[in-house]
Design an enzyme around this catalytic site. Structure first.
Site, PDB file in Angstrom:
ATOM      1  N   ASP A   5      -8.187   8.689  -3.616  1.00 51.78           N
ATOM      2  CA  ASP A   5      -8.079   8.238  -5.033  1.00 51.78           C
ATOM      3  C   ASP A   5      -8.451   6.823  -5.155  1.00 51.78           C
ATOM      4  O   ASP A   5      -8.565   6.370  -6.372  1.00 51.78           O
ATOM      5  CB  ASP A   5      -6.961   8.612  -5.641  1.00 51.78           C
ATOM      6  CG  ASP A   5      -5.613   8.243  -4.717  1.00 51.78           C
ATOM      7  OD1 ASP A   5      -5.760   7.610  -3.781  1.00 51.78           O
ATOM      8  OD2 ASP A   5      -4.648   8.600  -5.333  1.00 51.78           O
ATOM      9  N   HIS A   6      -8.738   6.008  -4.045  1.00 55.46           N
ATOM     10  CA  HIS A   6      -8.996   4.861  -3.972  1.00 55.46           C
ATOM     11  C   HIS A   6     -10.261   4.637  -3.323  1.00 55.46           C
ATOM     12  O   HIS A   6     -10.663   5.682  -2.642  1.00 55.46           O
ATOM     13  CB  HIS A   6      -8.180   3.993  -3.244  1.00 55.46           C
ATOM     14  CG  HIS A   6      -6.730   3.563  -3.772  1.00 55.46           C
ATOM     15  ND1 HIS A   6      -6.184   2.290  -4.272  1.00 55.46           N
ATOM     16  CD2 HIS A   6      -5.592   4.261  -3.993  1.00 55.46           C
ATOM     17  CE1 HIS A   6      -4.989   2.363  -4.789  1.00 55.46           C
ATOM     18  NE2 HIS A   6      -4.727   3.585  -4.650  1.00 55.46           N
ATOM     19  N   ASN A  50      -1.098  -2.848  -5.972  1.00 53.14           N
ATOM     20  CA  ASN A  50      -0.593  -1.993  -6.959  1.00 53.14           C
ATOM     21  C   ASN A  50      -0.226  -2.919  -8.274  1.00 53.14           C
ATOM     22  O   ASN A  50       0.883  -2.753  -8.981  1.00 53.14           O
ATOM     23  CB  ASN A  50       1.012  -1.663  -6.586  1.00 53.14           C
ATOM     24  CG  ASN A  50       0.613   0.025  -5.973  1.00 53.14           C
ATOM     25  OD1 ASN A  50       0.065   0.509  -6.799  1.00 53.14           O
ATOM     26  ND2 ASN A  50       1.224   0.436  -5.198  1.00 53.14           N
ATOM     27  N   ASP A 100      -4.729   7.261   1.167  1.00 47.99           N
ATOM     28  CA  ASP A 100      -3.779   8.206   0.436  1.00 47.99           C
ATOM     29  C   ASP A 100      -3.727   9.341   1.393  1.00 47.99           C
ATOM     30  O   ASP A 100      -3.813  10.477   1.237  1.00 47.99           O
ATOM     31  CB  ASP A 100      -4.522   8.810  -0.806  1.00 47.99           C
ATOM     32  CG  ASP A 100      -3.594   9.646  -1.596  1.00 47.99           C
ATOM     33  OD1 ASP A 100      -2.347   9.641  -1.569  1.00 47.99           O
ATOM     34  OD2 ASP A 100      -3.931  10.463  -2.349  1.00 47.99           O
ATOM     35  N   ASP A 140      -3.738  -2.661  -1.119  1.00 46.87           N
ATOM     36  CA  ASP A 140      -3.220  -2.176  -2.347  1.00 46.87           C
ATOM     37  C   ASP A 140      -2.153  -2.853  -2.952  1.00 46.87           C
ATOM     38  O   ASP A 140      -1.048  -2.457  -2.453  1.00 46.87           O
ATOM     39  CB  ASP A 140      -2.991  -0.709  -2.211  1.00 46.87           C
ATOM     40  CG  ASP A 140      -2.465   0.015  -3.606  1.00 46.87           C
ATOM     41  OD1 ASP A 140      -2.750  -0.664  -4.599  1.00 46.87           O
ATOM     42  OD2 ASP A 140      -2.377   1.286  -3.643  1.00 46.87           O
ATOM     43  N   GLU A 144      -1.266   3.200   2.848  1.00 45.42           N
ATOM     44  CA  GLU A 144      -0.620   4.492   2.411  1.00 45.42           C
ATOM     45  C   GLU A 144      -1.115   5.516   3.532  1.00 45.42           C
ATOM     46  O   GLU A 144      -1.866   6.679   3.113  1.00 45.42           O
ATOM     47  CB  GLU A 144      -0.957   4.889   1.048  1.00 45.42           C
ATOM     48  CG  GLU A 144       0.035   5.952   0.372  1.00 45.42           C
ATOM     49  CD  GLU A 144      -0.160   5.972  -1.111  1.00 45.42           C
ATOM     50  OE1 GLU A 144       0.312   6.867  -1.399  1.00 45.42           O
ATOM     51  OE2 GLU A 144      -1.277   5.639  -1.587  1.00 45.42           O
ATOM     52  N   TYR A 195       0.750  -3.058   1.682  1.00 51.19           N
ATOM     53  CA  TYR A 195       0.783  -1.927   0.669  1.00 51.19           C
ATOM     54  C   TYR A 195       2.077  -2.191  -0.165  1.00 51.19           C
ATOM     55  O   TYR A 195       3.310  -1.767   0.145  1.00 51.19           O
ATOM     56  CB  TYR A 195       0.844  -0.489   1.157  1.00 51.19           C
ATOM     57  CG  TYR A 195       0.849   0.656   0.398  1.00 51.19           C
ATOM     58  CD1 TYR A 195       0.250   0.837  -0.735  1.00 51.19           C
ATOM     59  CD2 TYR A 195       1.918   1.602   0.387  1.00 51.19           C
ATOM     60  CE1 TYR A 195       0.702   1.736  -1.784  1.00 51.19           C
ATOM     61  CE2 TYR A 195       2.295   2.893  -0.169  1.00 51.19           C
ATOM     62  CZ  TYR A 195       1.363   2.763  -1.515  1.00 51.19           C
ATOM     63  OH  TYR A 195       1.638   3.768  -2.288  1.00 51.19           O
ATOM     64  N   ASP A 215      -6.827  -2.733  -5.754  1.00 54.23           N
ATOM     65  CA  ASP A 215      -7.160  -3.566  -4.331  1.00 54.23           C
ATOM     66  C   ASP A 215      -7.739  -4.738  -4.477  1.00 54.23           C
ATOM     67  O   ASP A 215      -8.911  -4.839  -5.072  1.00 54.23           O
ATOM     68  CB  ASP A 215      -7.777  -2.291  -3.613  1.00 54.23           C
ATOM     69  CG  ASP A 215      -7.458  -1.022  -3.760  1.00 54.23           C
ATOM     70  OD1 ASP A 215      -6.588  -0.747  -2.575  1.00 54.23           O
ATOM     71  OD2 ASP A 215      -7.302  -0.231  -4.875  1.00 54.23           O
TER      72      ASP A 215
END
Length: 370
Positions: free
Chosen positions: A360-361, A265, A123, A263, A149, A224, A335
């Site tokens: 945040d991950h 998503n 992030d 990630d 990211e 990603y 993830d």
């Protein structure tokens, strides 16, 4: 006979004057009598009012005394009345946390793990470096580190990471259209045979979302995957991406087995997020995204974490910064490490390092015997 009238000093009152004085005297007596009666009534009223006040005061005092006695009784009976009410109130439930178990270093077929791969959506690479993310990486010490990211152009990469001697082979993919958007990286201790960027389609590759490294026995792909966005504004694009990305991975799998990490998503099943019912129309848990992931598994790839921990709940890799979500473990598992079926016999462990901070991950780590 002539009547005599009172004499005051040297004055002798006439009959008329005497009569007037007598009438006046009677009038004064009547007035005095009335005033006396009024005073008596006033006194009675005051006494009555005082009586009411006394009664009321006495009653209030009695009620206050009773309340004090009741409170005292409550305190003597296993705590105060307030404590009793507090006991009746429902206490908030303690968050259910995932405790990452000890690493398994042996595969089902008895081989020792000889490859360790870590993936982390940071992030924002520069902020993550400032938050001491690299300290955790050095402690984890993977053979390959994959980042998503990164949001950082190559010219702006922090020297702390570009100069890391532990990973002499570093590869970066960034967005061509938007600076500070998307981006992935791969840092390797051993130089890959070949490294490519993207999946061969311009509409996807311009966002800098995929790096593929070829090693002697397998491909490693870090990705990603596009987010469908607030209001699902990119859901149609995401569906196109899922089809094209699956085709790309299937082509690689024909040549060599592969490991996909990153990630992705999507929370695949209800077990993969805290609040499935409230998120069925939100990005990351729509039926379309979940179906796209299911089709990826049907194409011959396996979710390594669910392969080892099929019933494990509360195991998440992402938590929003809002509402203290991480401390409450209100999260999503976004993830993954996906493996070609031919690599499954060498799978040792798939880890969720949920104690690692900086994004945040949280990072995830794969132990595998190649």
């Amino acid at each position: 006979m002539q009547r005599e009238y009172p004499v005051f000093g040297s004055f002798i009152f006439s009959k008329d004057i005497f009569n007037k004085l007598q009438h006046l005297a009677w009038a004064c007596l009547i007035v005095a009598s009335c005033l006396e009666t009024a005073c008596v009534l006033l006194c009675v009223r005051v006494v009555c009012l005082r009586g009411v006040f006394v009664v009321r005061s006495s009653s209030s005092m009695k009620r206050g005394k009773k309340a004090e006695e009741a409170a005292a009784d409550g305190e003597n009976d296993n705590g105060s009345a307030t404590a009793k009410k507090a006991k009746k109130a429902k206490e908030p439930e303690a968050p259910v946390l995932y405790d990452d178990p000890p690493d398994k270093m042996t595969s089902k077929d008895g081989r020792e793990a000889n490859m360790k791969i870590t993936s982390w959506n940071v992030d924002g690479l520069r902020a993550w470096v400032k938050k001491k993310g690299l300290d955790w990486v050095r402690e984890e010490n993977p053979d390959v580190l994959c980042l998503q990211e990164t949001k950082c152009a190559e010219k702006d990469l922090p020297a702390d990471i570009t100069s890391m001697p532990e990973y002499p082979h570093k590869y970066w993919a960034v967005s061509d259209d938007k600076e500070g958007y998307s981006g992935v990286a791969m840092l390797c201790k051993t130089e890959p045979i070949k490294v490519t960027y993207g999946i061969g389609k311009e509409e996807h590759d311009k966002e800098g979302r995929v790096i593929t490294a070829e090693f002697p026995n397998f491909y490693l792909v870090t990705a990603y995957v596009p987010n469908s966005g607030r209001g699902l504004v990119r859901l149609d694009y995401r569906k196109t991406w899922d089809v094209d990305f699956r085709a790309y991975l299937s082509e690689l799998d024909v040549q060599k087995p592969l490991v996909l990490c990153g990630d992705l998503n999507v929370a695949h099943q209800e077990i993969d997020l805290k609040n499935p019912k409230g998120n069925k129309k939100n990005a990351g848990f729509t039926p379309e995204e979940r179906e796209g992931f299911s089709q990826l598994l049907e194409a011959g790839f396996t979710d390594s974490f669910r392969e080892l921990y099929p019933e494990q709940t509360s195991a998440y890799t992402f938590w929003t910064y809002m509402m203290n979500a991480r401390s409450k473990n209100v999260g999503w598992r976004l993830d993954y490490f996906l493996l070609s079926s031919s690599l499954l016999p060498g799978l040792c462990d798939s880890k969720i390092r949920n104690k690692a901070m900086g994004s945040d991950h949280c990072p995830i780590t794969l132990h595998i015997a190649m």
